[in-house]
Design a protein around this motif. Sequence first.
Motif, PDB file in Angstrom:
ATOM      1  N   ALA A  24       8.760 -16.040 -20.837  1.00 26.70           N
ATOM      2  CA  ALA A  24       8.971 -15.832 -22.267  1.00 26.70           C
ATOM      3  C   ALA A  24       7.633 -15.680 -22.975  1.00 26.70           C
ATOM      4  CB  ALA A  24       9.758 -17.021 -22.860  1.00 26.70           C
ATOM      5  N   ARG A  25       6.632 -16.470 -22.576  1.00 26.42           N
ATOM      6  CA  ARG A  25       5.309 -16.347 -23.194  1.00 26.42           C
ATOM      7  C   ARG A  25       4.683 -14.969 -22.904  1.00 26.42           C
ATOM      8  NH1 ARG A  25       2.500 -22.248 -21.914  1.00 26.42           N
ATOM      9  NH2 ARG A  25       3.807 -23.513 -23.371  1.00 26.42           N
ATOM     10  N   ARG A  26       4.835 -14.510 -21.616  1.00 26.66           N
ATOM     11  CA  ARG A  26       4.249 -13.203 -21.267  1.00 26.66           C
ATOM     12  C   ARG A  26       4.916 -12.084 -22.066  1.00 26.66           C
ATOM     13  NH1 ARG A  26       4.538 -11.429 -15.135  1.00 26.66           N
ATOM     14  NH2 ARG A  26       6.723 -11.178 -15.763  1.00 26.66           N
ATOM     15  N   GLU A  27       6.228 -12.145 -22.247  1.00 23.51           N
ATOM     16  CA  GLU A  27       6.935 -11.128 -23.022  1.00 23.51           C
ATOM     17  C   GLU A  27       6.462 -11.163 -24.466  1.00 23.51           C
ATOM     18  OE1 GLU A  27       9.107  -8.758 -22.294  1.00 23.51           O
ATOM     19  OE2 GLU A  27       8.908  -9.202 -20.152  1.00 23.51           O
ATOM     20  N   ALA A  28       6.240 -12.372 -24.956  1.00 21.50           N
ATOM     21  CA  ALA A  28       5.791 -12.484 -26.349  1.00 21.50           C
ATOM     22  C   ALA A  28       4.410 -11.867 -26.500  1.00 21.50           C
ATOM     23  CB  ALA A  28       5.801 -13.963 -26.776  1.00 21.50           C
ATOM     24  N   ARG A  29       3.528 -12.184 -25.506  1.00 17.10           N
ATOM     25  CA  ARG A  29       2.183 -11.584 -25.573  1.00 17.10           C
ATOM     26  C   ARG A  29       2.247 -10.064 -25.510  1.00 17.10           C
ATOM     27  NH1 ARG A  29       0.743 -15.890 -22.137  1.00 17.10           N
ATOM     28  NH2 ARG A  29       0.816 -14.476 -20.326  1.00 17.10           N
ATOM     29  N   ALA A  30       3.128  -9.530 -24.634  1.00 20.30           N
ATOM     30  CA  ALA A  30       3.238  -8.061 -24.512  1.00 20.30           C
ATOM     31  C   ALA A  30       3.726  -7.452 -25.818  1.00 20.30           C
ATOM     32  CB  ALA A  30       4.200  -7.709 -23.371  1.00 20.30           C
ATOM     33  N   GLU A  31       4.697  -8.130 -26.456  1.00 23.71           N
ATOM     34  CA  GLU A  31       5.209  -7.591 -27.716  1.00 23.71           C
ATOM     35  C   GLU A  31       4.136  -7.640 -28.787  1.00 23.71           C
ATOM     36  OE1 GLU A  31       8.702  -9.722 -28.723  1.00 23.71           O
ATOM     37  OE2 GLU A  31       9.933  -8.827 -27.118  1.00 23.71           O
ATOM     38  N   ARG A  32       3.359  -8.786 -28.807  1.00 18.73           N
ATOM     39  CA  ARG A  32       2.295  -8.854 -29.795  1.00 18.73           C
ATOM     40  C   ARG A  32       1.247  -7.753 -29.572  1.00 18.73           C
ATOM     41  NH1 ARG A  32       2.839 -14.392 -28.783  1.00 18.73           N
ATOM     42  NH2 ARG A  32       0.994 -14.354 -27.445  1.00 18.73           N
ATOM     43  N   GLU A  33       0.898  -7.490 -28.250  1.00 20.28           N
ATOM     44  CA  GLU A  33      -0.092  -6.450 -27.943  1.00 20.28           C
ATOM     45  C   GLU A  33       0.423  -5.085 -28.357  1.00 20.28           C
ATOM     46  OE1 GLU A  33      -3.650  -4.841 -26.745  1.00 20.28           O
ATOM     47  OE2 GLU A  33      -3.045  -6.952 -27.017  1.00 20.28           O
ATOM     48  N   ALA A  34       1.710  -4.799 -28.084  1.00 19.69           N
ATOM     49  CA  ALA A  34       2.295  -3.494 -28.481  1.00 19.69           C
ATOM     50  C   ALA A  34       2.290  -3.354 -29.986  1.00 19.69           C
ATOM     51  CB  ALA A  34       3.716  -3.370 -27.939  1.00 19.69           C
TER      52      ALA A  34
END
Length: 488
Positions: A24-34
Amino acid sequence: MPTSVIVLVLLGASLVALLLVLFARREARAEREAGRREAESLREDARARLTEAKRREELALAREAEIAADHRQAQQYARSLEERAAVVVRDEKRLAQERAHVDQERAAALADVAGTTPEEAREELRAALVAEARAKAAGEVRRIERRTRDQADLRAREILVDAMQRQAQATSTEHGTTWVDLPSEEMKGRIIGREGRNIRAFEALTGVNVLVEEGVNAVQLSCFDPERREIAEVMLAALVQDGRIQPQRVEAAYARAVAGASQRHRDAGLDAIAAAGISAVPAEMVEVLGRLRLRTSYGQNVLAHLVESAQLAEDIARAVGADVEVARRAAFLHDIGKAFTHDLPGTHAAVGARFAAEHGEEPLVVAAIAAHHDEVPQESVEGVIVQVADALSAARPGARREDLDAYVSRMETLEELVAAHEGVTRVLAMSAGREVRVIVEPDEVDDEGTQALARTIAGHISKEFTFPGEIKVTVIRELRADAVAGQA
């Protein structure tokens, strides 16, 4: 349940929970980066649009400044023109006043001298000025005419030279001899025949001298008449191809050669029409044109002259903007009357024009044919082009020789002189006029009469015909009887 199992289950659940948290943290980071990249892209796009808008605004301001400057310059130029126009108007008024003053003074002076009124003097002065102006105008017109004429002459020479260069080719001068190639030296003996009977039969039928020379694998046919020479050439080629040469086959070959003359005329006419680029020629005219390949004018082949004239007329008409088709067709047909000059009265131009009209040629073509020797007035520029093309084709170096026509005329005169004697059916001038063979009607001239006729003809030639050396007269009387054998 054992304690160890419970521990293991709890550990597994903890690990799964930990993995879910990490994912969940990695997905959140990816969404923030996008989201960050998208925001950066939007910022860059906004900055680019802002920059482009500023650039356009600057260009618009610069253009407005240029337009304003041009407008100010145009206003200044307009004011300057108005000022100049005002100066010109003032100058014109001043000059008009000065001119009127001068005219009045001159008129008064003339009135004082001549005792005339100012009005009369003014009229005389006006007449003198008009006469002077007309003289100057006439001189200018003459200069323009002279310059135009010089330019037209130069352009005409350029057109004629260009047309002649386009048609540069070998001369079309006819000769009085024809060579026929032989497949072998042994064929010469067959042509001569036993005791020369084959060659004698050949010469008697055709009126053509056959010259057989040693060391040359060919036979020369010599005769002033191109039609006889062509028939002899066709005969000899057929006999050589067959290989069996005897007097009877010579006679048969002669009959076939004479019968095939019409087809040879048509073939020659069609070849000439194609070379000249002419279309829609009636069949009757094709054969007549083909006959001209056996006619010469001052040694120039008439049919070759017509083709060359048509090509020259086409080039000249295209250069001067005339009707190319009419000029080319009239030039190709202008000497067609020469095919009839031995049979019909009148000049070849008149006869040819009448023949062309009878076969549907358009009036401009007929008129050009009739007028190409100025026997009637020209009706069109195409007719003049036909005259020019005719003269160019005849006058180019090597095109014509007068000596051949003089020789042909001399031979024809000799044959006509001998043919006038009673009982003569055919006359053949041979060996360049040094021998005349006379064939007589056996019912009208007997054996003893042949001797007397030979002497009479020889005396007549000596008296009426001028010639160097001697002319041998041979009178031939031959009686034949034919019958057909058959069974019932």
